[in-house]
Design a protein around this motif. Sequence first.
Motif: not given
Length: 287
Positions: A236, A240, A206, A234, A178, A175
Motif C-alpha cells: 500500500e 499504491w 505517499d 502490504d 485503504m 483512497d
Amino acid sequence: MRNYFLVVLLMLGSIGTLKAHGEAYQFFTSKGKKIDLQDVLKQAKNANAIFFGELHNNSVGHWLQLQVLKGLQAENTDLVVGSEIFEREDQLNLDEWFADQITESNFEGEANLWKNYNTDYRPILRYAKEKGLRFIATNVPRKYASLVSKSGLVGLDSLSPQAKRHFAKLPMQVDMNMPGYVAMKDMMHGAPGNSDFMIQAQALKDATMAESLFESLSKGKKVYHINGSYHSKDGEGILWYLKKEFPDIKIFNIHMVTQDQIDKLDDANATSGEIILVLPSDSHTTY
C-alpha cells in the motif's frame, strides 16, 4: 565523530551478542521460508523498483540496507536511489554535494538531517556518492504535511506555484478505504484533531514519494527506495500510487519487523512484503 564510533561499536557489540545466542537477523519469503541476502538480491533482479521499508531507529536494519544497496549497484551501475529522509527542498543540496560543488560538511549544514543521520544514513549516502549514483530527495516538506493534517488537502490550493513543486500534483486521489489508512484512523480514535486530515497528510507523503520516482522509472532506470515500513507495508502507501501510474511495474518490497524470536516468521507479518526482514526485538537502536 567520537559519537559515531561509539554507536558503531555499540551496534557491533549488539550483533556480537546476538550471534552468540543465535542469528542477528533473518530474511523470510512471504511463505515463511528462510533465505539469505544473496537470494534476496537474486529475487530483486527483475524488479523495476525495490523498496526497503525500515524501522527508522534500528541500526542493524540500516546496515542491511547498505548491503542491499551494494548488491544492487554491483548489477546496476546506473541505479537510482531515493529516500524518505530527505524532503524535496533538499534536492539541490544533494545534487551539489554529489557533484562536488559543495563539501560534505556544507551539505550537512544546509540539509534537514534526521537526528540519526550520522550513524544510520550517512554510510548509505557516501556509498551512493562514491559510486556516482543519482540520489533523490523524495519526501514532502513536513510544513506542508503539517498544513494538511490541520486543514486537509484543500489547504494546499492557495500555496504558490513554487511551493507546489515540492509535493504531488493536485488534485490527488486518496483512497480512504485503504486498509493501512483505515487502521491508522482506528489508532487515532479519540485522539485530538481531524483523523481524515491526518490520513490525507499521510497520503500526501505517499503520493509525493511515489511521484518523485516517476521520472527515473519512465527512463527505464531501476530504483531503490528507502522509507519507513508503514509507507510500503502490504503493498500500500507509496506502492499504491506507483501502481496507479505504472500498472505493469514490477515491485520488490522488503519489509522490516522485530520479533521476540527470529527462527520463525510470525503469521501477522507474513503479508507485509515479498521479503520480510526479521530482527530481534532487543536489537540495537539509536534512539
